[in-house]
Scaffold this active site. Structure first.
Site, PDB file in Angstrom:
ATOM      1  N   CYS A  81       0.858  -1.185   0.000  1.00  0.00           N
ATOM      2  CA  CYS A  81       0.000   0.000   0.000  1.00  0.00           C
ATOM      3  C   CYS A  81       0.895   1.236   0.000  1.00  0.00           C
ATOM      4  O   CYS A  81       1.678   1.439   0.921  1.00  0.00           O
ATOM      5  CB  CYS A  81      -0.881  -0.007   1.239  1.00  0.00           C
ATOM      6  SG  CYS A  81      -2.192   1.202   1.151  1.00  0.00           S
ATOM      7  N   ARG A 173      -9.277  -7.598   4.232  1.00  0.00           N
ATOM      8  CA  ARG A 173      -8.465  -7.211   3.076  1.00  0.00           C
ATOM      9  C   ARG A 173      -9.383  -6.993   1.879  1.00  0.00           C
ATOM     10  O   ARG A 173     -10.442  -7.622   1.775  1.00  0.00           O
ATOM     11  CB  ARG A 173      -7.433  -8.297   2.721  1.00  0.00           C
ATOM     12  CG  ARG A 173      -6.323  -8.474   3.763  1.00  0.00           C
ATOM     13  CD  ARG A 173      -5.406  -7.256   3.804  1.00  0.00           C
ATOM     14  NE  ARG A 173      -4.293  -7.379   4.726  1.00  0.00           N
ATOM     15  CZ  ARG A 173      -4.279  -6.951   5.973  1.00  0.00           C
ATOM     16  NH1 ARG A 173      -5.384  -6.417   6.495  1.00  0.00           N
ATOM     17  NH2 ARG A 173      -3.196  -7.048   6.717  1.00  0.00           N
TER      18      ARG A 173
END
Length: 408
Positions: A81, A173
């Protein structure tokens, strides 16, 4: 039926591969794992020890020549990320310049440079991707969707909490699948009702059913130009327009709030504990208990910043020790080591309070016991791997559903 060939990027210690290769449906034909900030490539060492070094690359993916990557049906990966903003587009070129080292653009580069790009993508990221960055909620995900649209893919996504479907860890997730416009799946999304695809017909609801809902689907278009999208998407809005599930096709987002539907048996933390085989080093000494209790407890106190500025600090209590009759909290990368911590798991056993072992952490992600055990790899490093890993069972179920859809 023929196995689907897989390119596995950001492979870590092989969670995607374990999930996909469990049945006789997928075969990884090329993998890459590179940790930029470390000299010794520990994760790659574990990967090679478990799966062999044939067709495994341990070099910076940004430097890998696309011509050296074999053709495959599907590209998979849990990519880091980062900030996915687009700086500018190259004149007279399909190329994009995002920030240097941002690994989304490595995926994009491979897809755009391959003569025969994979027809399917199966990717994973932290759930906050759908609302990052805080100044433009959802911008990063919008950039990904639009850049995949430019490459000819439709996308299906959902945030999945593994524990909602009976797995032993509460780990949320976002999983997203992309289908190239040359596939029958793309055509199915195009012709079907989008709400039905998100709730029943798609690959993800086939693998992980959801409850009937009266929530309204939201639809909106994205700016055509990536640079404009990067600069202006959802500027200054408080909330992301992306809900926890959706599809994206022909530059239009269709998104819906969904809730898990699971009637089966739910695994809990006590199910994965090693009983009677845990060494003394995992037990918490009496002298350390006050520190653990302080860190796990609620606080209201005045703290001083380095600048000398004083401020009021408060936080709520954590469960201490962890509840054994529920799925565990999310494993984080700092789970290993003896030092007291607010976030490490602590369990009460008949021999006293202790931390979780590397095998127990592997079990929480549904990895085989001792998957990460290797000479030269510390328990702390093994815990770090699991903090970065995904829940293998989620990959396995989505992989099975995808394979069935492709082969119907």
């Amino acid at each position: 039926m023929k196995k689907l060939k897989v390119i596995e990027l950001f492979a870590g210690v092989g969670g995607f591969r374990l999930g996909l290769e469990k049945g006789d449906k997928y075969e990884v034909v090329w993998s890459n794992q590179w940790e930029p900030s470390t000299k010794t490539q520990h994760a790659s060492m574990v990967y090679e020890a478990r799966f062999g070094n044939k067709n495994h690359s341990n070099e910076d993916i940004a430097e890998v020549d696309t011509n050296t990557i074999p053709d495959a049906d599907i590209l998979v990966g849990g990519f880091p990320c980062q900030d996915y903003s687009v700086a500018t587009t190259l004149q007279n070129s399909k190329g994009l310049i995002g920030k240097k080292g941002v690994l989304w653009w490595s995926i994009h580069r491979i897809l755009s440079e391959k003569k025969n790009p994979p027809k399917y993508l199966f990717l994973e990221n932290v759930d906050r991707l759908l609302k990052s960055p805080s100044t433009q909620r959802g911008r990063d995900f919008a950039i990904m969707l639009k850049s995949l649209d430019n490459l000819g893919y439709a996308v299906e996504w959902r945030i999945i909490n593994a524990a909602d479907y009976g797995m032993p860890q509460r780990r949320k997730r976002v999983f997203f699948l992309a289908y190239h416009k040359s596939t029958s799946m793309y055509k199915s999304i195009h012709k079907n009702n989008k709400s039905s695809w998100i709730t029943k017909l798609g690959t993800i609801p086939t693998a992980f059913p959801i409850k009937e809902s009266n929530t309204k689907m939201v639809a909106f278009k994205l700016a055509e130009d990536l640079v404009e999208l990067s600069k202006n998407f959802n500027a200054n809005a408080k909330l992301s327009p992306f809900l926890n599930a959706g599809v994206f096709i022909n530059n239009t987002v269709y998104t819906l709030k969904t809730e898990a539907d699971f009637q089966g048996e739910k695994a809990v933390l006590s199910n994965i504990l090693q009983n009677g085989e845990v060494t003394e080093s995992f037990f918490i000494p009496e002298t350390d208990l006050p520190k653990w209790k302080y860190l796990k407890g609620s606080k209201k106190e005045v703290r001083k910043a380095k600048s000398g500025f004083e401020y009021n600090y408060s936080e709520g209590a954590m469960i201490f020790p962890d509840a054994l009759d529920k799925a565990s909290r999310t494993i984080i990368t700092g789970e290993g080591g003896k030092s007291p911590s607010r976030f490490k798991h602590v369990v009460q056993t008949k021999n006293g309070l202790r931390r979780l072992t590397p095998v127990e952490l592997e079990r929480l992600n549904m990895f085989p016991d001792n998957h990460t055990k290797l000479v030269g790899i510390s328990d702390t490093k093994r815990a770090f791997f699991m903090g970065n890993a995904l829940v293998v069972g989620v990959v396995e179920q989505i992989g099975n559903a995808l394979f069935s859809k492709i082969n119907t």
